[in-house]
Design a protein around this motif. Structure first.
Motif, PDB file in Angstrom:
ATOM      1  N   ARG A 129       2.901   5.272  -2.946  1.00 15.80           N
ATOM      2  CA  ARG A 129       1.673   4.881  -2.272  1.00 15.80           C
ATOM      3  C   ARG A 129       0.584   4.677  -3.309  1.00 15.80           C
ATOM      4  N   CYS A 180     -15.484   6.061  -4.631  1.00 17.42           N
ATOM      5  CA  CYS A 180     -14.490   5.593  -3.667  1.00 17.42           C
ATOM      6  C   CYS A 180     -13.496   4.709  -4.413  1.00 17.42           C
ATOM      7  N   ALA A 181     -12.475   4.274  -3.690  1.00 13.48           N
ATOM      8  CA  ALA A 181     -11.435   3.500  -4.360  1.00 13.48           C
ATOM      9  C   ALA A 181     -11.490   2.031  -3.971  1.00 13.48           C
ATOM     10  N   ALA A 182     -12.620   1.575  -3.444  1.00 11.05           N
ATOM     11  CA  ALA A 182     -12.687   0.186  -3.004  1.00 11.05           C
ATOM     12  C   ALA A 182     -12.406  -0.765  -4.163  1.00 11.05           C
ATOM     13  N   ASP A 228       6.912  12.746  -0.396  1.00 14.62           N
ATOM     14  CA  ASP A 228       8.100  12.781   0.448  1.00 14.62           C
ATOM     15  C   ASP A 228       7.728  13.032   1.892  1.00 14.62           C
ATOM     16  N   GLU A 229       8.494  12.432   2.785  1.00 14.85           N
ATOM     17  CA  GLU A 229       8.346  12.746   4.197  1.00 14.85           C
ATOM     18  C   GLU A 229       9.628  12.382   4.928  1.00 14.85           C
ATOM     19  N   ASP A 230      10.134  13.307   5.697  1.00 14.88           N
ATOM     20  CA  ASP A 230      11.311  13.067   6.536  1.00 14.88           C
ATOM     21  C   ASP A 230      12.465  12.420   5.766  1.00 14.88           C
ATOM     22  N   TYR A 248      -8.581  -0.393  -5.227  1.00 14.14           N
ATOM     23  CA  TYR A 248      -7.607  -0.851  -4.236  1.00 14.14           C
ATOM     24  C   TYR A 248      -7.691  -2.353  -4.015  1.00 14.14           C
ATOM     25  N   ARG A 253       0.832  -1.204   0.000  1.00 14.34           N
ATOM     26  CA  ARG A 253       0.000   0.000   0.000  1.00 14.34           C
ATOM     27  C   ARG A 253       0.864   1.249   0.000  1.00 14.34           C
ATOM     28  N   ALA A 254       1.968   1.210   0.732  1.00 18.59           N
ATOM     29  CA  ALA A 254       2.946   2.306   0.702  1.00 18.59           C
ATOM     30  C   ALA A 254       4.301   1.709   1.026  1.00 18.59           C
ATOM     31  N   PHE A 265     -10.274   8.911  -7.681  1.00 13.67           N
ATOM     32  CA  PHE A 265     -10.173  10.110  -6.848  1.00 13.67           C
ATOM     33  C   PHE A 265      -9.977  11.359  -7.712  1.00 13.67           C
ATOM     34  N   PRO A 266     -10.594  12.472  -7.335  1.00 13.99           N
ATOM     35  CA  PRO A 266     -10.389  13.701  -8.106  1.00 13.99           C
ATOM     36  C   PRO A 266      -8.928  14.153  -8.111  1.00 13.99           C
ATOM     37  N   THR A 267      -8.186  13.862  -7.048  1.00 10.87           N
ATOM     38  CA  THR A 267      -6.794  14.333  -6.984  1.00 10.87           C
ATOM     39  C   THR A 267      -5.879  13.570  -7.934  1.00 10.87           C
ATOM     40  N   TRP A 314       8.284   8.147  -0.781  1.00 12.72           N
ATOM     41  CA  TRP A 314       7.338   7.044  -0.646  1.00 12.72           C
ATOM     42  C   TRP A 314       6.569   6.834  -1.935  1.00 12.72           C
TER      43      TRP A 314
END
Lengths: 312, 341, 148
Positions: free
Chosen positions: B267, B242-244, B259-261, B247, B68-69, B273-275, B265
């Motif tokens: 994911r 939805c993404a059921a 990105d994080e820290d 996914y 998933r990520a 999804f609209p995004t 990543w």
């Protein structure tokens, strides 16, 4: 009842009173129904109404382009409609709510658990009884045994929201907050463990959000990019934040229809979060969602005398 | 004539727990476990066993190979010099047990996506190379299954290293590859008797009979000519967005990066999804559920077949089962036959 | 609390309203009042502007406790921001209770610009409470770097 509904819907469409009737029709799998967007009087023939109608229809209202629509409304749809009207998301005079009496709906999760997840090949309702069959087995029992827990102690909405009020509605009795009473015995450790398990299970498909008739922000906080409020990881804390913030955002608005839990494909049921906020709203602030289209919002309003014993 | 790489052997139900334990001793072994909405592939622990009555797991095999990520790489600046730390695939399962033919076939469909040169995804390839897939044929396909219509088979072999067919009292075990032989041989199982081989054939026939009908997945030309058809305006109406379905689809593989820290990543992302297509400018070329649902169906049944010669659907029926609004892919495809220009 | 070694000190994020509590913190400082140095202050325009996600995010990213402080009722620069906040916080407390997050992890106070001493007292109490609870852990991202 179904015949009456079909006739009413066909008449409304034929007379041009509404351009669309939003209801349910038979689905493709055993004991499933699917939303029906009836636009011609002939479509009304496909309308059905029974305890397998488990999806809340009110969520579709906001995206309809038709000027005037009729909504087939159980208490769940009607309560959601009250909130949508209250928040000016739907113009009151656009929707004719055709009220139907409701004695609850079948929870597919409760049914699966009762049948130990055996594969259901056929299912039908015969009066109060449910007949299900699979490979070499058949069972028959009162459908109320697998009624959705959300239906217990159902609250009827304000009769004023209906265009055609249900003749007689006798919703399942019981204490709506009984689920919380049972939870009050759980230790904080146990609650954390329970929430962590739910968060680990959650795949962030947002079916709960999409199925919710009141989760209809133009942009969900999960979709914010600057600042990004949720990280790119699959850490359970991301799902925890999502479910907690969603619960806060639904405080005073959630009408406890249970659509979120029924929509979840991996069995996450966090309705107790919403219910806890509903009870706090009722007890502390005398607020009841889904009842009064003129009510002030719970979050965003105040009374000078609100208690503040928890503030240092 | 298709050559059988090795002789079929018989594994009795009693021996199954010992076989799983032995496999787990040789390397990390994952098992299809659980029933209904709480089922998926999980690392073996003593006591865990196959459930013959259970249908395909709710969570797919894809999760094991495309989590998933996951971290693609880490980065930092040391004395003003940027440094990258590529991620190595961690927790590599060596054996995956109880894979349904549809899930294995889905991996075979995804391999070219992640492994076609010049862009080989090391994380995917590393996991794939490490794993032996021990399949479990379907004697009782679920009500939503339609694998034959999607080009598969309840006893399909594509993507599997070993196929087990449930028969009375146990399983007919058939190694299909070199890797499969390496897994099967040390078990020292007796060769299958002729009546067991016949029973396996009968299982296949029964299963196929059940799966008659299905869905028209061969829609490439139709869809290619029907992009602007007015049917799309109504088709998405019931879809909640939805993404059921994506996914839990074994072949949906879209992802986003973030990105994080000091870590990059990857994911899962969903075209529902609209995004998914939101531009930095704020413009979104897919403005509504219509465009988003169309994209999902076009990708599976038009664009993918254009590139790879077959649709990106294995007929596992998960999307049919889980859709909260009961939008049934089979009837959607049936309707889509009508978009031909 | 095995993670709570003898040297462990809690990290507290304090969201302070610009008009009252932040000035109260200032007053505590210029009055040279002593209080534990475990607090990281985030100045916000009003306690009513504190979205619950700020609180949850702080816990996720390494805070062991959160304090939100605003003007006393009646003193709000925006007339009623703190009264709106008061409801929100009452609900948030119930929500956190449902998922087993200890009550003392997230606290609220009214501190006016004249209450330097109260500010020091509140910080002492919150730090002491969270210290007794131990590291947050539950909502925080496992094994990832937290804010320095």
């Amino acid at each position: 009842m179904t015949a009456n509904l079909r006739e009413t819907a066909a008449r409304l469409l034929a007379e041009g009173t509404v351009q669309l009737v939003l209801g349910w029709e038979r689905g493709t799998s055993p004991l499933r129904t699917t939303p029906l967007f009836a636009r011609a009087p002939g479509d009304a023939e496909r309308l059905v109404y029974d305890p397998t109608c488990d999806h809340n229809l009110s969520g579709y209202l906001g995206r309809l382009k038709e000027g005037r629509v009729a909504l087939v409304a159980r208490p769940c749809e009607a309560r959601a409609l009250v909130e949508q009207v209250r928040e000016n998301r739907i113009a009151r005079d656009r929707v004719l709510a055709i009220g139907l009496p409701c004695s609850g709906m079948i929870s597919r999760r409760a049914l699966a658990s009762r049948l130990a997840d055996r594969v259901i090949r056929e299912g039908r309702l015969a009066g109060d009884r449910l007949v299900v069959a699979g490979d070499g087995w058949q069972e028959e029992f009162p459908w109320a045994e697998v009624r959705d827990p959300a239906c217990q102690g159902c609250r009827l909405p304000d009769p004023g929201i209906y265009w055609l009020a249900p003749e007689a509605s006798a919703p399942p009795e019981g204490d709506r907050f009984a689920r919380l009473e049972a939870r009050s015995l759980l230790s904080p450790e146990r609650r954390r463990e329970e929430f962590r398990q739910a968060a680990e299970r959650c795949i962030s498909c947002y079916a709960c959000r999409q199925a919710c008739p009141l989760c209809d922000c133009a942009e969900c906080f999960t979709d914010r990019a600057a600042p990004a409020l949720l990280g790119p990881t699959a850490d359970p804390s991301e799902a925890m934040l999502f479910h907690l913030v969603r619960a806060m955002h639904l405080a005073g608005r959630c009408v406890d229809c249970g659509a979120c839990a029924r929509a979840c494909p991996v069995g996450v049921d966090l309705r107790h979060l919403h219910l806890a906020l509903e009870r706090e709203g009722a007890e502390r602030f005398d607020h009841r969602p889904g009842v009064d289209p003129a009510a002030r919002p719970l979050v965003g309003s105040f009374r000078p005398e609100d208690r503040e014993e928890f503030i240092l | 004539m298709k050559e059988r790489p090795a002789m079929a052997v018989f594994l009795s139900c009693d021996q199954l727990p010992a076989v799983l334990a032995a496999s787990a001793e040789r390397g990390p072994t994952w098992v299809a476990a659980g029933r209904g909405e709480d089922s998926g592939f999980i690392p073996y622990r003593p006591g865990l066993c196959l459930d013959r009555e259970a249908g395909p797991t709710r969570r797919t095999l894809k999760e094991v190979f495309l989590p998933r990520a996951e971290v693609l790489f880490g980065y930092e600046t040391v004395d003003g010099v940027p440094r990258l730390h590529p991620a190595a695939p961690s927790d590599l399962p060596r054996v995956i047990f109880g894979v349904r033919p549809c899930d294995a076939r889905a991996l075979a469909l995804l391999d070219p996506v992640f492994e076609e040169p010049p862009h080989v995804d090391g994380l995917w390839a590393g996991r794939r190379q490490a794993a032996t897939l021990v399949g479990l044929g379907c004697d009782r396909p679920g009500p939503a299954c339609f694998c034959p219509a999607a080009g598969g088979d309840p006893l399909g072999e594509e993507g599997l290293d070993v196929l087990m067919v449930p028969v009375d009292g146990g399983y007919l075990v058939r190694p299909l590859t070199e890797r499969g032989r390496a897994w099967t041989e040390p078990l020292g199982l007796p060769p299958a008797r002729p009546e067991q081989l016949a029973a396996a054939e009968a299982v296949a026939d029964r299963a196929r009979e059940r799966l008659a009908g299905g869905a028209p997945v061969d829609l490439q030309a139709t869809l290619a000519s029907g992009f602007e058809h007015s049917l799309w305006d109504r088709l998405h109406e019931r879809c909640l967005g939805c993404a059921a379905c994506t996914y839990l689809c074994p072949t949906c593989h879209c992802f986003d990066v973030g990105d994080e820290d000091g870590r990059r990543w990857r994911r899962w992302d969903s075209c529902m999804f609209p995004t998914f297509t939101l531009h930095a400018s704020g413009h979104n070329p897919r403005t509504s559920g219509k465009e988003r649902m169309r994209q999902r169906l076009m990708h599976k049944f038009c664009y993918y077949p254009e590139r790879r010669g077959r649709p990106a659907c294995v007929g596992c029926g998960r999307c049919v089962e889980i859709c909260p609004a009961n939008v049934d892919l089979r009837s959607v495809l049936e309707q889509l036959k009508g978009v031909r220009a | 609390m095995n993670a709570a070694s003898a040297t462990w000190e809690p990290k507290i994020v304090a969201f302070l309203c610009h008009w009252c509590s932040y000035a109260g913190a200032d007053l505590a400082g210029i009055s040279r009042l002593q209080y534990p140095p475990n607090v990281r202050v985030v100045r916000v325009p009003c306690s009513g502007a504190v979205n619950p996600i700020y609180i949850l995010k702080a816990l996720q990213r390494g805070a062991d406790g959160v304090l939100v402080s605003g003007c006393h009722p009646g003193d709000c620069h925006y007339l009623a921001g703190n009264l709106v906040a008061r409801r929100k916080f009452a609900l948030l407390k119930r929500l956190l209770e449902q998922v087993g997050i200890e009550e003392q992890r997230v606290q609220f106070s009214w501190v006016s610009a004249a209450e330097g001493q109260k500010f020091a007292d509140v910080i002492r109490k919150v730090v002491g409470d969270v210290k007794a609870l131990g590291p947050a852990g539950f909502l925080s991202k496992a094994g990832r770097a937290s804010c320095p």
